[in-house]
Design an enzyme around this catalytic site. Structure first.
Site, short mmCIF file in Angstrom:
data_model
loop_
_atom_site.label_atom_id
_atom_site.label_comp_id
_atom_site.label_asym_id
_atom_site.label_seq_id
_atom_site.Cartn_x
_atom_site.Cartn_y
_atom_site.Cartn_z
N TYR A 142 0.86 -1.19 0.00
CA TYR A 142 0.00 0.00 0.00
C TYR A 142 0.89 1.23 0.00
O TYR A 142 1.84 1.32 0.78
CB TYR A 142 -0.88 -0.02 1.26
CG TYR A 142 -1.80 1.18 1.40
CD1 TYR A 142 -2.87 1.37 0.53
CD2 TYR A 142 -1.62 2.11 2.43
CE1 TYR A 142 -3.73 2.45 0.67
CE2 TYR A 142 -2.49 3.19 2.59
CZ TYR A 142 -3.54 3.35 1.70
OH TYR A 142 -4.39 4.43 1.85
N ASP A 237 9.27 2.76 -0.06
CA ASP A 237 8.24 3.37 0.78
C ASP A 237 8.48 2.89 2.20
O ASP A 237 8.09 1.78 2.58
CB ASP A 237 6.85 2.97 0.27
CG ASP A 237 5.74 3.54 1.14
OD1 ASP A 237 6.05 4.09 2.21
OD2 ASP A 237 4.57 3.41 0.74
N LYS A 265 4.47 8.55 9.24
CA LYS A 265 4.19 8.02 10.58
C LYS A 265 5.16 8.57 11.64
O LYS A 265 4.96 9.66 12.13
CB LYS A 265 4.18 6.49 10.53
CG LYS A 265 3.06 5.99 9.56
CD LYS A 265 2.71 4.55 9.75
CE LYS A 265 1.80 4.03 8.65
NZ LYS A 265 0.39 4.05 8.96
N1 PMP Z 1 2.75 3.93 2.58
C1 PMP Z 1 2.67 2.96 3.50
C2 PMP Z 1 3.66 1.84 3.49
C3 PMP Z 1 1.66 3.00 4.47
O1 PMP Z 1 1.56 2.01 5.36
C4 PMP Z 1 0.74 4.07 4.46
C5 PMP Z 1 -0.38 4.18 5.48
N2 PMP Z 1 -0.58 3.17 6.33
C6 PMP Z 1 0.88 5.06 3.48
C7 PMP Z 1 1.90 4.96 2.56
C8 PMP Z 1 -0.07 6.21 3.41
O2 PMP Z 1 0.15 7.06 4.48
P1 PMP Z 1 -1.03 8.02 5.02
O3 PMP Z 1 -2.06 7.14 5.64
O4 PMP Z 1 -0.31 8.93 5.98
O5 PMP Z 1 -1.54 8.76 3.83
#
Ligand code: PMP
Length: 427
Positions: A142, A237, A265
């Site tokens: 994701y 990511d 995060k």
């Molecule tokens: N990349 C990863 C690996 C994530 O786990 C998440 C959210 N859990 C995101 C991007 C998106 O981040 P956000 O919820 O702050 O938009």
């Protein structure tokens, strides 16, 4: 009816599904979500006054636990000075320098407000830098909810992406190629087929959105080699894995150097902040220096930057990571033993301060299909039982678990004790 249930009924009148992010609705565990009153160290306290040991930690940011005094103090001082200026501050420069000190692959970093925004911007930058259109992502990874990455080939892998949501034009998703995690051959095949049009691979170097899936032996180095061979950029990511798999993220742990890194995060210390960064020659393409546009009213927000800086300052500490890893390992070992004693097919693994557990007898978890094959019904019952016992786990079998430095050895022992009760009920 509990106060949480009452509030959920009320919330559904004004907020779609009663929540501002879907997984919070507890739909996949057939329960009503808890409404939270307070977070304190390793604990959550709900509006009904019940306390839980929290292994969600706001989905990862709170590696120091809830309301860490140093973060709260720093934020309170900043609040007195103002909350947003839309102009440069010394805090964002200090945080940028701090971030770069942990990630040698990055020479510059740009702050944004969410992981979604950071991934979306990193992909635009990779396309702008390479002059190419397509990206490769992995099924089950994701990268936020921007159109181009909300795509998953389902169990087939290795096909053109099919949108995971309505409202995404097929033209957009067709530039997203999807391969199975840990399948280098699939990636090579995609490169051979679209040699001159692949701008980047984006990958969670340790996957944390299909439960926990570790990269096998040469997967990440193999991606690095393929990107070099075909002139594409490698985007890690690390929204979850940054400061969590190790002090230096997954790239430090596995010693693989991406071209661009996405962070989120933990970087905001519990406030909305995220970032993307990389080599000078790539980052110089960004506005105002270059032709790739990206901007944000609240980017580099001083309150979020202050919380991030206070958090990262605490993380400059190797022994804290030794403790976090030891605690996390202690938890998965204890859960595994408890399941075994109860005769429940169960696997669990940890890396750094994150963990995954799976209701399956198969010892190898390599990609999304392996996770989908687990006993979701058993997970549901386990989740409900643990919640009743005061243990707050992620309400989905496809989410990873998190540990904080506020979790004590006694918290882990208590969690394992409670799991014995719940596993016994399952057997
Ligand atoms: N990349 C990863 C690996 C994530 O786990 C998440 C959210 N859990 C995101 C991007 C998106 O981040 P956000 O919820 O702050 O938009």
């Amino acid at each position: 009816m509990s106060l949480s249930q009452n509030l959920f009924t009320r919330a559904k009148q004004s907020i779609p599904g009663g929540v501002n992010s879907p997984v919070r609705a507890f739909l996949s565990v057939d329960l009503s979500p808890l409404f939270i009153q307070e977070g304190r160290g390793a604990y959550l306290i709900d509006v009904d006054g019940k306390q839980y040991i929290d292994y969600v930690l706001s989905w990862g940011p709170l590696i120091l636990g809830h309301a860490h005094p140093l973060v709260i103090d720093a934020v309170q001082e900043q609040l007195k000075l103002g909350t947003s200026f839309g102009a440069p501050t010394v805090i964002e420069v200090a945080l940028a320098e701090k971030v770069l000190s942990f990630f040698p692959s990055m020479q510059q970093v740009r702050f944004v407000s969410s992981g979604t925004e950071a991934c979306m911007s990193a992909i635009r930058l990779a396309r702008g830098f390479t002059g190419r259109n397509k990206i490769i992502k992995f099924a089950g990874c994701y990268h936020g909810h921007a159109d181009s990455v909300l795509v998953n080939a389902g169990s087939g892998g290795l096909t053109f992406g099919v949108p995971s949501s309505q409202g995404i034009p097929l033209q957009v998703s067709q530039d997203t190629l999807v391969a199975s995690f840990n399948d280098l051959n699939a990636v090579e095949h995609l490169f051979k087929r679209h040699a001159d049009d692949i701008a980047a691979i984006i990958v969670e170097p340790v996957a944390g959105n299909m439960n926990l899936v570790l990269p096998q032996d040469d997967f990440l180095t193999g991606l690095r080699k393929l990107c070099d061979e075909y002139g594409a950029l490698l985007i890690f990511d690390e929204v979850i894995t940054g400061w969590r798999v190790s002090q230096y993220g997954a790239q430090g742990y596995y010693q693989v150097r991406p071209d661009l890194t996405v962070l989120g995060k933990i970087i905001g210390g519990g406030f909305p902040a995220a970032a993307f960064g990389g080599r000078d020659d790539i980052m110089n393409k960004l506005a105002p220096l270059g032709p790739v546009y990206q901007a944000g009213t609240l980017s580099g927000n001083p309150v979020a930057m202050t919380a991030g800086l206070a958090t990262l300052t605490q993380l400059d500490n190797a022994s804290l990571y030794d403790d976090l890893s030891a605690r996390t390992q202690q938890l998965v070992n204890g859960l595994s033993q408890a399941a075994k004693d109860a005769g429940i097919p169960f696997q669990a693994q940890a890396i750094g301060a994150m963990f995954g557990f799976y209701f399956t007898s198969s010892p190898t978890i390599r990609h999304e299909d392996d996770v989908k094959a687990c006993d979701l019904n058993r997970f549901k019952k386990f989740f409900a039982g643990m919640l009743k016992e005061g243990i707050y786990l992620a309400p989905s079998a496809f989410e990873v678990g998190f540990m904080s430095s506020a979790h004590s050895e006694q918290d882990i022992i208590d969690t394992i004790q409670k799991s014995k009760i719940v596993f016994a009920e399952l057997s």
